[in-house]
Design an enzyme around this catalytic site. Structure first.
Site, PDB file in Angstrom:
ATOM      1  N   GLU A  43      12.811 -81.802 -37.671  1.00  0.00           N
ATOM      2  CA  GLU A  43      12.411 -80.559 -37.006  1.00  0.00           C
ATOM      3  C   GLU A  43      13.158 -80.443 -35.676  1.00  0.00           C
ATOM      4  O   GLU A  43      13.227 -81.426 -34.942  1.00  0.00           O
ATOM      5  CB  GLU A  43      10.900 -80.520 -36.735  1.00  0.00           C
ATOM      6  CG  GLU A  43      10.480 -79.175 -36.165  1.00  0.00           C
ATOM      7  CD  GLU A  43       8.974 -79.072 -35.895  1.00  0.00           C
ATOM      8  OE1 GLU A  43       8.256 -80.068 -36.014  1.00  0.00           O
ATOM      9  OE2 GLU A  43       8.552 -77.964 -35.548  1.00  0.00           O
TER      10      GLU A  43
ATOM     11  N   GLY B 194       6.562 -86.493 -29.076  1.00  0.00           N
ATOM     12  CA  GLY B 194       5.404 -87.356 -29.285  1.00  0.00           C
ATOM     13  C   GLY B 194       5.331 -87.898 -30.698  1.00  0.00           C
ATOM     14  O   GLY B 194       5.217 -89.106 -30.912  1.00  0.00           O
TER      15      GLY B 194
ATOM     16  N   ASN C 125       6.036 -84.996 -40.694  1.00  0.00           N
ATOM     17  CA  ASN C 125       6.681 -85.022 -42.002  1.00  0.00           C
ATOM     18  C   ASN C 125       5.660 -85.275 -43.117  1.00  0.00           C
ATOM     19  O   ASN C 125       4.810 -86.134 -42.995  1.00  0.00           O
ATOM     20  CB  ASN C 125       7.705 -86.163 -42.053  1.00  0.00           C
ATOM     21  CG  ASN C 125       8.513 -86.249 -40.788  1.00  0.00           C
ATOM     22  OD1 ASN C 125       9.185 -85.302 -40.423  1.00  0.00           O
ATOM     23  ND2 ASN C 125       8.401 -87.368 -40.083  1.00  0.00           N
TER      24      ASN C 125
ATOM     25  N   GLU D 229      -1.030 -84.563 -35.860  1.00  0.00           N
ATOM     26  CA  GLU D 229      -0.018 -84.651 -36.924  1.00  0.00           C
ATOM     27  C   GLU D 229      -0.690 -84.605 -38.290  1.00  0.00           C
ATOM     28  O   GLU D 229      -0.181 -83.983 -39.217  1.00  0.00           O
ATOM     29  CB  GLU D 229       0.829 -85.918 -36.778  1.00  0.00           C
ATOM     30  CG  GLU D 229       1.512 -86.098 -35.420  1.00  0.00           C
ATOM     31  CD  GLU D 229       2.287 -84.877 -34.922  1.00  0.00           C
ATOM     32  OE1 GLU D 229       2.762 -84.088 -35.745  1.00  0.00           O
ATOM     33  OE2 GLU D 229       2.401 -84.726 -33.680  1.00  0.00           O
TER      34      GLU D 229
ATOM     35  N   HIS E  24      -1.595 -81.085 -39.232  1.00  0.00           N
ATOM     36  CA  HIS E  24      -0.433 -80.294 -39.657  1.00  0.00           C
ATOM     37  C   HIS E  24      -0.289 -80.279 -41.181  1.00  0.00           C
ATOM     38  O   HIS E  24       0.369 -79.404 -41.728  1.00  0.00           O
ATOM     39  CB  HIS E  24       0.859 -80.883 -39.076  1.00  0.00           C
ATOM     40  CG  HIS E  24       1.295 -80.284 -37.762  1.00  0.00           C
ATOM     41  ND1 HIS E  24       1.319 -78.936 -37.523  1.00  0.00           N
ATOM     42  CD2 HIS E  24       1.767 -80.869 -36.623  1.00  0.00           C
ATOM     43  CE1 HIS E  24       1.780 -78.705 -36.287  1.00  0.00           C
ATOM     44  NE2 HIS E  24       2.043 -79.862 -35.717  1.00  0.00           N
TER      45      HIS E  24
ATOM     46  N   GLU F 209       1.933 -74.695 -34.406  1.00  0.00           N
ATOM     47  CA  GLU F 209       1.640 -75.554 -33.248  1.00  0.00           C
ATOM     48  C   GLU F 209       0.396 -75.109 -32.480  1.00  0.00           C
ATOM     49  O   GLU F 209      -0.456 -75.926 -32.142  1.00  0.00           O
ATOM     50  CB  GLU F 209       2.859 -75.647 -32.326  1.00  0.00           C
ATOM     51  CG  GLU F 209       4.061 -76.363 -32.954  1.00  0.00           C
ATOM     52  CD  GLU F 209       3.756 -77.762 -33.474  1.00  0.00           C
ATOM     53  OE1 GLU F 209       2.711 -78.340 -33.127  1.00  0.00           O
ATOM     54  OE2 GLU F 209       4.578 -78.289 -34.261  1.00  0.00           O
TER      55      GLU F 209
HETATM   56  N1  TRP Z   1       6.268 -80.844 -34.746  1.00  0.00           N
HETATM   57  C1  TRP Z   1       6.074 -81.847 -33.728  1.00  0.00           C
HETATM   58  C2  TRP Z   1       4.647 -81.704 -33.263  1.00  0.00           C
HETATM   59  O1  TRP Z   1       3.767 -82.178 -33.852  1.00  0.00           O
HETATM   60  C3  TRP Z   1       7.007 -81.693 -32.568  1.00  0.00           C
HETATM   61  C4  TRP Z   1       8.283 -82.438 -32.626  1.00  0.00           C
HETATM   62  C5  TRP Z   1       8.451 -83.719 -32.959  1.00  0.00           C
HETATM   63  C6  TRP Z   1       9.571 -81.973 -32.296  1.00  0.00           C
HETATM   64  N2  TRP Z   1       9.767 -84.059 -32.866  1.00  0.00           N
HETATM   65  C7  TRP Z   1      10.467 -83.023 -32.470  1.00  0.00           C
HETATM   66  C8  TRP Z   1      10.051 -80.773 -31.869  1.00  0.00           C
HETATM   67  C9  TRP Z   1      11.816 -82.888 -32.206  1.00  0.00           C
HETATM   68  C10 TRP Z   1      11.409 -80.626 -31.613  1.00  0.00           C
HETATM   69  C11 TRP Z   1      12.286 -81.675 -31.788  1.00  0.00           C
HETATM   70  O2  TRP Z   1       4.334 -81.023 -32.362  1.00  0.00           O
HETATM   71 ZN    ZN Z   2       2.553 -80.132 -33.699  1.00  0.00          ZN
END
Ligand code: TRP
Ligand code: ZN
Length: 883
Positions: free
Chosen positions: A127, A268, A272, A305, A308, A327
């Site tokens: 991502e 953080g 996935n 996570e 998600h 988000e």
């Molecule tokens: N989607 C992740 C979250 O839970 C955010 C994230 C993790 C992210 N790694 C990243 C965003 C690298 C941009 C680039 O919020």
């Molecule tokens: Zn998130």
């Protein structure tokens, strides 16, 4: 950098993909000097695509080895490679398959996007646009495919091979010393949710039985030797899984759920599908290495996570402009979880404090953008407090407006309509509208208009009619690119309090107002409450019911009254904050007339605080929050212009000292009463007790005397857990002394081999607000344990200095700005994402007094003429106001 990268992308330009990929078979062979990825993708034209439309695949930092169409090797003339793209100008009509073999170099990948190595472990971050660094693909979230992944690596050095979905097969490759594993994910997903991991990892395992009786195998994978720090994460995961079933009826949908912790990670954690990858800081915890704050954030990010899996994965985003769809909603869900399992009434205080500290300045500065941005240059720059934290507030306001039951039905409807698809904010809001029967058209403005609404309230009492008229004005301030705004739909919770402290029933037009909830929809609105026997005191924006700024015409005595009598715990806390903020801001604004922070008004603040602090019926965590004064940044924000950070520091320190002396007995009593010999437990009550004791210590030692130093050093020496050690160290680091150096050395000697604990050692020194802190961070930059390559270490030292040490960073001579610019530029050369985030520290530069402003501008201009990544370019030019 390719030519595409610095262009602005617009939401209004969205067009569906010309081609779809429904199925992916990926074969990744991992080796130290490189990885060979073979992918077979089945491609079909999307509905409406004209025959012969060129097929364009995304790809970056890849070496193409071969490409075949329907099994036939493509000659060089049939496709073209350009920066970031592979184009097949004349693809066949109908469906076809591509077999693409590429190489990439994980070892050289310091951007930490795509496939990279973290302490010898192969891992991925896709991502938002990292999958294109693994193979050529239509790398956008509205292309959903099922994936089968075969991984292959050296058996001895890489014994663990993980990917998304369920394990299908594994075995040895005879005679080669290599082995393989095959994973299949039956749920169609966008490429940004792809993940693979290969490494020599230790693990702990458990199981979870879902509400419908399916057993899920849970695993947490970490660096060998760290297995004893995984239990809290595992417990948190199981709590989150249960909570999502109970609160939203959402069950897990695969046979396995794995979490991998790595030490090099840009953010953080990452959701996935079936294989969450975490910054190890948000997994590893043991009482001697992790503080209560760490335990809390681990629990909430593990939950985030996991949540998600439905909000983000089962229903994903149509495009990256819709990022808040996953988000904001998922942050809202994790906040509700933490509220339920841990924080209770204190949760709203923590959430509001974070929002005001991070999102309000963003919304008031040059980087302001709507919760759903209309445009961006680099999507990596839009994982912001506005998208996450304000986005969560929009979900909360929806729940407040339509009610908890309708909100849950709205969530159910949202999944009924959108499961397995890539959705938009409109899909979400219309589910809420349909479930509740409410018209949410005006509410949509929250997603499109940036800027924090300003609500001005005034109350008039009519003794003859026995009515109280509450007049409410709303203004949404202008922000970059948005000069005029429409009024918002704002849930405003209010109460009226009688002279004896009793809550008065609220009646409008003969009807009681449920929950004191008013709906503000106009620029100016009047609410006339009936049957009010005597002039009341209004309590406005209870429970922080909307992400707005409120001004009232309350007098200091009325604020004192609210501190003691408001039935709403949030507003009782807020009243004390407002009172202290006004005192400090006045002193700082008036150029160090310290009267307000050392005189009678400060004494009255102490007096008003005492009853709540001594009230044993109140949760210790809540009492701890009352003891924390508004931060230097809170004061700067309140001032809004002509900010002198030294004046703020001096005024705040003086108030702390005054309170410390005035409340000495109460503080000592609390400190003594909260001592315990019990073994450490992270449960909310024990953590609350430690929070209260440490907040008392912090204020007690604000005197800065030798006695204070001795007390802090004793606290350090007697500490049996990280919460107490790091608090003592933080207190000491604000009072330069030999004792402070002694404690820092002791801490270093004990923890030098432990990266996460050592980060705390760097951070605590970077945050110490002293005139010479630029020199301190410069010195620490040269420490043998410092590295620019590890994001956690960079954030610990450089990030803590820039975001957590306002007087040091904003030094009057500009040395703090020069330092940040110089380091960010170095980091930008290999990790643009991390560099650009650091540069966010400049976001409020226009609120500074002219001297500091000039220094900040110089640093930014210097950056703008350097060679920058797209990420840093966007932040620097927008911050300067030149883009
Ligand atoms: N989607 C992740 C979250 O839970 C955010 C994230 C993790 C992210 N790694 C990243 C965003 C690298 C941009 C680039 O919020
Ligand atoms: Zn998130």
């Amino acid at each position: 950098m390719n030519d595409q990268s610095r262009t602005t992308k617009f939401l209004k330009d969205y067009a569906p993909p010309e081609y779809l990929i429904k199925d992916v078979a990926l074969d990744a062979s991992l080796a130290p000097k490189g990885a060979r990825v073979s992918s077979r993708i089945s491609i079909e034209p999307n509905a409406g695509t004209v025959a012969g439309t060129p097929l364009v695949l995304d790809g970056e930092a890849l070496t193409l080895e071969s490409i075949a169409l329907n099994g036939q090797e493509l000659e060089a003339g049939r496709y073209t490679l350009s920066p970031g793209k592979l184009t097949i100008a004349n693809p066949p009509v109908g469906s076809f398959t591509l077999d693409i073999v590429t190489r990439c170099n994980p070892e050289a990948n310091l951007e930490l996007s795509g496939l990279y190595l973290s302490s010898g472990t192969y891992c991925t971050q896709c991502e938002p646009e990292g999958f294109r660094r693994i193979t050529y693909f239509i790398d956008r979230p509205d292309v959903l495919a099922t994936y089968t992944v075969r991984l292959e690596a050296d058996r001895k050095s890489v014994p663990v091979l993980l990917s998304n979905g369920n394990p299908v097969d594994a075995g040895e490759i005879e005679g080669t010393g290599r082995h393989y594993a095959i994973w299949h994910d039956p749920h169609p997903k966008p490429s940004y949710l792809f993940a693979l991991v290969g490494g020599n990892l230790a693990s702990i395992h458990d199981t979870f039985t879902t509400a419908s009786g399916r057993e899920v195998a849970l695993g947490i994978y970490v660096e060998p030797g760290k297995e004893d720090r995984c239990d809290w994460a595992m417990e948190s995961l199981k709590r989150a899984m249960r909570w999502d079933e109970e609160r939203f009826g959402l069950e897990y949908d695969l046979d396995v759920f794995n979490i991998v912790a790595v030490s090099d990670f840009n953010m953080g954690a990452m959701e996935n599908k079936g294989l969450n990858i975490f910054n190890d800081k948000l997994v590893l915890a043991r009482p001697d290495t992790a503080s209560d704050a760490d335990y809390t954030s681990i629990e909430s990010v593990i939950a985030h996570e996991y949540f998600h899996n439905w909000t983000g994965n089962r229903v994903t985003c149509r495009d990256w402009f819709q990022l808040c769809l996953k988000e904001g909603l998922t942050v809202f869900r994790d906040q509700e979880f933490t509220d339920d399992v841990r924080m209770g009434p204190v949760m709203r205080i923590l959430t509001a404090r974070l929002l005001k500290a991070r999102q309000f300045p963003e919304d008031a500065g040059p980087l302001a953008h709507p919760v759903r941005p209309a445009s961006y240059i680099e999507i990596n720059n839009f994982y912001t407090a506005t998208v996450y934290e304000k986005g969560a507030e929009l979900c909360r306001m929806l729940q407040t407006l339509i009610g908890k039951d309708a909100f849950r039905q709205g969530i159910a409807l949202y999944f009924e309509r959108n499961d397995g698809t890539a959705a938009t904010v409109e899909d979400f809001v219309s589910a809420m509208a349909d479930a509740s029967g409410r018209d949410l058209t005006q509410f949509m403005r929250w997603y499109t208009q940036s800027g924090t609404p300003e609500i001005a309230c005034s109350l008039d009492y009519d003794p003859h009619a026995k009515t109280a008229r509450l007049k409410v004005n709303q203004v949404v301030p202008p922000t970059p690119g948005q000069s005029s705004k429409e009024p918002m739909h704002i849930p405003l919770k209010v109460g009226l309090i009688g002279a004896n402290g009793d809550e008065l029933p609220l009646k409008l037009n003969g009807e009681t107002v449920p929950g004191g909830l008013l709906e503000v929809t106009e620029r100016e609105q009047v609410f006339e409450f009936e049957d009010i026997p005597a002039p009341p005191t209004p309590s406005i924006l209870r429970d922080f019911s909307a992400p707005v700024r409120v001004t009232t015409s309350l007098k200091p005595e009325q604020i004192e009254f609210l501190m003691i009598h408001d039935a709403d715990p949030f507003n009782r806390w807020q009243a004390a904050q407002t009172y202290a903020t006004d005192l400090i801001a006045t002193a700082a604004r008036d150029g160090l007339d310290l009267g307000p922070v050392s005189g009678p008004q400060a004494a009255r603040l102490a007096q008003a605080l005492e009853p709540g602090l001594r009230d044993e019926t109140l949760a210790p965590t809540y009492r701890a929050e009352t003891l924390k004064l508004p931060s230097e940044s809170d004061i700067a924000r309140e001032l809004g212009r002509n900010v002198d950070t030294d004046a703020i520091l001096a005024a705040r320190d003086t108030l702390r000292k005054t309170l410390s002396e005035a409340m000495a007995d109460t503080l000592s009593a609390i400190y003594a009463a909260t001592a315990t010999d019990d073994a450490f437990s992270p449960d909310p009550d024990s953590a609350g007790r430690r929070a209260l004791r440490n907040a008392a210590l912090d204020l007690m030692t604000a005197t800065g005397t030798q006695e204070a130093i001795d007390r802090a050093l004793r606290h350090y020496r007697n500490a049996t857990n990280m919460t107490d050690s790091i608090m003592a160290l933080s207190v000491l680091s604000h009072i330069p002394s030999d004792e402070c150096d002694e404690a820092l050395d002791d801490f270093y000697t004990r923890w030098q081999g432990d990266a996460l604990v050592l980060d705390k050692w760097f951070a605590v020194q970077a945050r110490a607000g002293r005139p010479d802190s630029v020199a301190t961070v410069h010195r620490l930059l040269g420490h043998p344990k410092f590295s620019l390559k590890n994001p956690n270490r960079v954030r610990a030292l450089i990030g803590s200095f820039a975001m957590g040490n306002p007087s040091g960073f904003n030094r009057a001579d500009g040395a703090g700005y020069a330092f940040l610019a110089q380091q960010a530029l170095k980091i930008d050369g290999f990790n643009p994402h991390v560099a650009a985030r650091l540069l966010g520290a400049f976001e409020s530069w226009k609120t500074l007094e002219p001297g500091r402003q000039a220094h900040a501008k110089k640093a930014l201009q210097g950056l703008s003429s350097a060679e920058l990544s797209t990420d840093a370019y966007e932040i620097v030019t927008k911050t300067l106001g030149s883009a």
